[in-house]
Design an enzyme around this catalytic site. Structure first.
Site, PDB file in Angstrom:
ATOM      1  N   GLY A  84       2.910  -1.169   4.309  1.00 16.43           N
ATOM      2  CA  GLY A  84       2.911   0.262   4.004  1.00 16.43           C
ATOM      3  C   GLY A  84       4.316   0.743   3.703  1.00 16.43           C
ATOM      4  O   GLY A  84       4.849   0.543   2.610  1.00 16.43           O
ATOM      5  N   GLY A  85       4.952   1.357   4.686  1.00 12.49           N
ATOM      6  CA  GLY A  85       6.265   1.980   4.509  1.00 12.49           C
ATOM      7  C   GLY A  85       7.278   1.138   3.753  1.00 12.49           C
ATOM      8  O   GLY A  85       7.930   1.624   2.814  1.00 12.49           O
TER       9      GLY A  85
ATOM     10  N   GLY B 243       2.688   2.175  10.860  1.00 16.21           N
ATOM     11  CA  GLY B 243       3.673   3.245  10.746  1.00 16.21           C
ATOM     12  C   GLY B 243       4.404   3.562  12.041  1.00 16.21           C
ATOM     13  O   GLY B 243       5.046   4.602  12.162  1.00 16.21           O
TER      14      GLY B 243
ATOM     15  N   GLU C 155      -5.263  -4.996  10.525  1.00 17.17           N
ATOM     16  CA  GLU C 155      -4.238  -3.979  10.745  1.00 17.17           C
ATOM     17  C   GLU C 155      -4.521  -3.251  12.057  1.00 17.17           C
ATOM     18  O   GLU C 155      -5.344  -2.319  12.087  1.00 17.17           O
ATOM     19  CB  GLU C 155      -4.238  -2.961   9.599  1.00 17.17           C
ATOM     20  CG  GLU C 155      -3.908  -3.549   8.255  1.00 17.17           C
ATOM     21  CD  GLU C 155      -3.339  -2.505   7.295  1.00 17.17           C
ATOM     22  OE1 GLU C 155      -2.279  -2.780   6.731  1.00 17.17           O
ATOM     23  OE2 GLU C 155      -3.928  -1.422   7.148  1.00 17.17           O
TER      24      GLU C 155
ATOM     25  N   GLU D 285      -6.957   4.533   7.918  1.00 22.28           N
ATOM     26  CA  GLU D 285      -6.741   5.952   7.597  1.00 22.28           C
ATOM     27  C   GLU D 285      -7.974   6.541   6.907  1.00 22.28           C
ATOM     28  O   GLU D 285      -8.280   7.724   7.071  1.00 22.28           O
ATOM     29  CB  GLU D 285      -5.464   6.103   6.754  1.00 22.28           C
ATOM     30  CG  GLU D 285      -4.227   5.877   7.622  1.00 22.28           C
ATOM     31  CD  GLU D 285      -3.025   5.281   6.904  1.00 22.28           C
ATOM     32  OE1 GLU D 285      -2.972   5.299   5.663  1.00 22.28           O
ATOM     33  OE2 GLU D 285      -2.122   4.789   7.610  1.00 22.28           O
TER      34      GLU D 285
ATOM     35  N   HIS E  67      -9.578   1.047   4.966  1.00 26.77           N
ATOM     36  CA  HIS E  67      -8.309   1.199   5.688  1.00 26.77           C
ATOM     37  C   HIS E  67      -8.541   2.138   6.873  1.00 26.77           C
ATOM     38  O   HIS E  67      -9.341   3.066   6.785  1.00 26.77           O
ATOM     39  CB  HIS E  67      -7.253   1.776   4.738  1.00 26.77           C
ATOM     40  CG  HIS E  67      -5.877   1.740   5.316  1.00 26.77           C
ATOM     41  ND1 HIS E  67      -5.450   2.652   6.249  1.00 26.77           N
ATOM     42  CD2 HIS E  67      -4.845   0.877   5.120  1.00 26.77           C
ATOM     43  CE1 HIS E  67      -4.203   2.351   6.604  1.00 26.77           C
ATOM     44  NE2 HIS E  67      -3.817   1.282   5.931  1.00 26.77           N
TER      45      HIS E  67
ATOM     46  N   ASN F 203       0.874  -1.175   0.000  1.00 27.55           N
ATOM     47  CA  ASN F 203       0.000   0.000   0.000  1.00 27.55           C
ATOM     48  C   ASN F 203       0.909   1.222   0.000  1.00 27.55           C
ATOM     49  O   ASN F 203       1.490   1.569   1.025  1.00 27.55           O
ATOM     50  CB  ASN F 203      -0.887  -0.045   1.256  1.00 27.55           C
ATOM     51  CG  ASN F 203      -1.756   1.187   1.386  1.00 27.55           C
ATOM     52  OD1 ASN F 203      -1.792   2.039   0.503  1.00 27.55           O
ATOM     53  ND2 ASN F 203      -2.469   1.283   2.506  1.00 27.55           N
ATOM     54  N   TRP F 204       1.008   1.844  -1.160  1.00 25.86           N
ATOM     55  CA  TRP F 204       1.928   2.989  -1.287  1.00 25.86           C
ATOM     56  C   TRP F 204       1.371   4.243  -0.611  1.00 25.86           C
ATOM     57  O   TRP F 204       2.065   5.238  -0.500  1.00 25.86           O
ATOM     58  CB  TRP F 204       2.214   3.277  -2.767  1.00 25.86           C
ATOM     59  CG  TRP F 204       2.983   2.188  -3.475  1.00 25.86           C
ATOM     60  CD1 TRP F 204       3.371   0.969  -2.954  1.00 25.86           C
ATOM     61  CD2 TRP F 204       3.449   2.195  -4.830  1.00 25.86           C
ATOM     62  NE1 TRP F 204       4.038   0.242  -3.910  1.00 25.86           N
ATOM     63  CE2 TRP F 204       4.098   0.965  -5.069  1.00 25.86           C
ATOM     64  CE3 TRP F 204       3.373   3.122  -5.881  1.00 25.86           C
ATOM     65  CZ2 TRP F 204       4.678   0.644  -6.306  1.00 25.86           C
ATOM     66  CZ3 TRP F 204       3.938   2.802  -7.110  1.00 25.86           C
ATOM     67  CH2 TRP F 204       4.589   1.579  -7.318  1.00 25.86           C
ATOM     68  N   LYS F 205       0.100   4.197  -0.244  1.00 26.78           N
ATOM     69  CA  LYS F 205      -0.570   5.347   0.387  1.00 26.78           C
ATOM     70  C   LYS F 205      -0.370   6.598  -0.470  1.00 26.78           C
ATOM     71  O   LYS F 205      -0.309   6.496  -1.695  1.00 26.78           O
ATOM     72  CB  LYS F 205      -0.084   5.515   1.835  1.00 26.78           C
ATOM     73  CG  LYS F 205      -0.262   4.217   2.644  1.00 26.78           C
ATOM     74  CD  LYS F 205      -0.108   4.393   4.123  1.00 26.78           C
ATOM     75  CE  LYS F 205      -0.299   3.044   4.815  1.00 26.78           C
ATOM     76  NZ  LYS F 205      -0.201   3.134   6.275  1.00 26.78           N
TER      77      LYS F 205
ATOM     78  N   SER G 293       3.509  -2.249  10.280  1.00 27.52           N
ATOM     79  CA  SER G 293       4.960  -2.323  10.491  1.00 27.52           C
ATOM     80  C   SER G 293       5.579  -3.664  10.086  1.00 27.52           C
ATOM     81  O   SER G 293       6.499  -4.145  10.745  1.00 27.52           O
ATOM     82  CB  SER G 293       5.314  -1.971  11.942  1.00 27.52           C
ATOM     83  OG  SER G 293       4.931  -0.633  12.217  1.00 27.52           O
TER      84      SER G 293
HETATM   85  P1  13P Z   1       3.091   0.318   7.705  1.00 23.46           P
HETATM   86  O1  13P Z   1       3.621  -0.954   7.088  1.00 23.46           O
HETATM   87  O2  13P Z   1       3.800   1.546   7.237  1.00 23.46           O
HETATM   88  O3  13P Z   1       2.966   0.204   9.182  1.00 23.46           O
HETATM   89  O4  13P Z   1       1.580   0.497   7.138  1.00 23.46           O
HETATM   90  C1  13P Z   1       0.706  -0.560   7.234  1.00 23.46           C
HETATM   91  C2  13P Z   1      -0.504  -0.222   6.471  1.00 23.46           C
HETATM   92  O5  13P Z   1      -1.272   0.648   6.859  1.00 23.46           O
HETATM   93  C3  13P Z   1      -0.747  -0.935   5.210  1.00 23.46           C
HETATM   94  O6  13P Z   1      -2.025  -0.702   4.723  1.00 23.46           O
END
Ligand code: 13P
Length: 247
Positions: free
Chosen positions: A231-232, A171, A165, A97, A95, A8-10, A210
């Site tokens: 994510g990251g 993050g 999640e 977010e 998600h 997920n590149w967000k 994470s």
């Molecule tokens: P991180 O891997 O940056 O913690 O993000 C997880 C995430 O929200 C994937 O959708």
């Protein structure tokens, strides 16, 4: 079950970043024998570009959200059919977010999942408790409410993905312990029996929060963990690839 490793590149990067990340993944995928399926979910403006960059590879593409209806007066939104049209086969929905930044409710997520399914996309429905809920021992109750509220009844199991999640792990560099992950994923599997019936064991349940190259193997080896939503670390081709190799 074959694992799914999803990136997920967000809301990160510009054209050159999307192009070079997709190119680096495609180069690694050529001739590689991974034991998992790979998916990347770039920001909307770069979907077509990434689809083009990954053409001929087996890396799938997904959106990070979609609207619950088809074409219409919905400024700023994206229809599931549009995602399909530019080459997506998956879409991340609900998600945390989106739930916190846009006050998305379980009912809205479920309507989006129905729209995704109608458009031929596989929805990745996200659930997860906040730190406050966790500290109040509410984790399983929150997960049950979100799973029952966000997943349409009667979905085809092989065309549904659920991602657990924990919000406090996103993050932050903190991950749920393997024991916590096992407990929550088993509960999600149990709840799925009531929603998809017979095929519940075929639904892929991903862990997210994470996930990094150094913890992926342990997390991915737990019962009912059928992949990861990253994510990251998915913004770095080498790190994402290392996670895929851990599956
Ligand atoms: P991180 O891997 O940056 O913690 O993000 C997880 C995430 O929200 C994937 O959708």
């Amino acid at each position: 079950m074959r694992a799914l490793i999803a990136g997920n590149w967000k809301m990160n990067g510009l054209t050159e970043d999307a192009r070079s990340l997709a190119g680096a993944l495609k180069a690694r995928a050529e001739g590689a024998q991974l034991a998992c399926d790979l998916l990347v979910c770039p920001p909307f403006p770069y979907l077509a570009l990434v689809a083009q960059a990954l053409a001929g590879s087996r890396i799938a593409i997904g959106g990070q959200d979609c609207h619950s209806t088809g074409n219409g007066a919905h400024t700023g939104d994206t229809a599931a059919a549009m995602l399909r049209d530019v080459g997506c086969s998956y879409v991340i929905l609900g998600h945390s977010e989106r739930r916190s930044n846009h006050q998305e409710t379980d009912a809205q997520v479920r309507a989006k999942a129905e729209a995704a399914m109608t458009a031929g996309l596989v929805p990745i429905v996200c659930v997860g408790e906040t730190e406050k809920e966790r500290n109040a021992d509410q984790t399983l109750a929150v997960i049950a409410r979100q799973v029952k509220g966000s997943i349409p009844v009667g979905m085809e199991a092989a065309r549904l993905v659920v991602a657990y999640e924990p919000v406090w792990a996103i993050g932050t560099g903190r991950t749920a312990t393997p024991a916590d992950v096992v407990k929550v994923h088993a509960e999600i599997r149990r709840l799925l029996v009531g929603l998809v019936g017979e095929g519940a064991e075929k639904v892929r349940i991903l862990y997210g929060g994470s996930v990094k190259p150094d913890n992926a193997r342990e997390l991915l080896s737990q019962a009912n963990v059928d992949g990861a939503l990253v994510g990251g670390a998915s913004l770095d081709a080498e790190a994402f690839w290392a996670i895929a190799e851990s599956a």
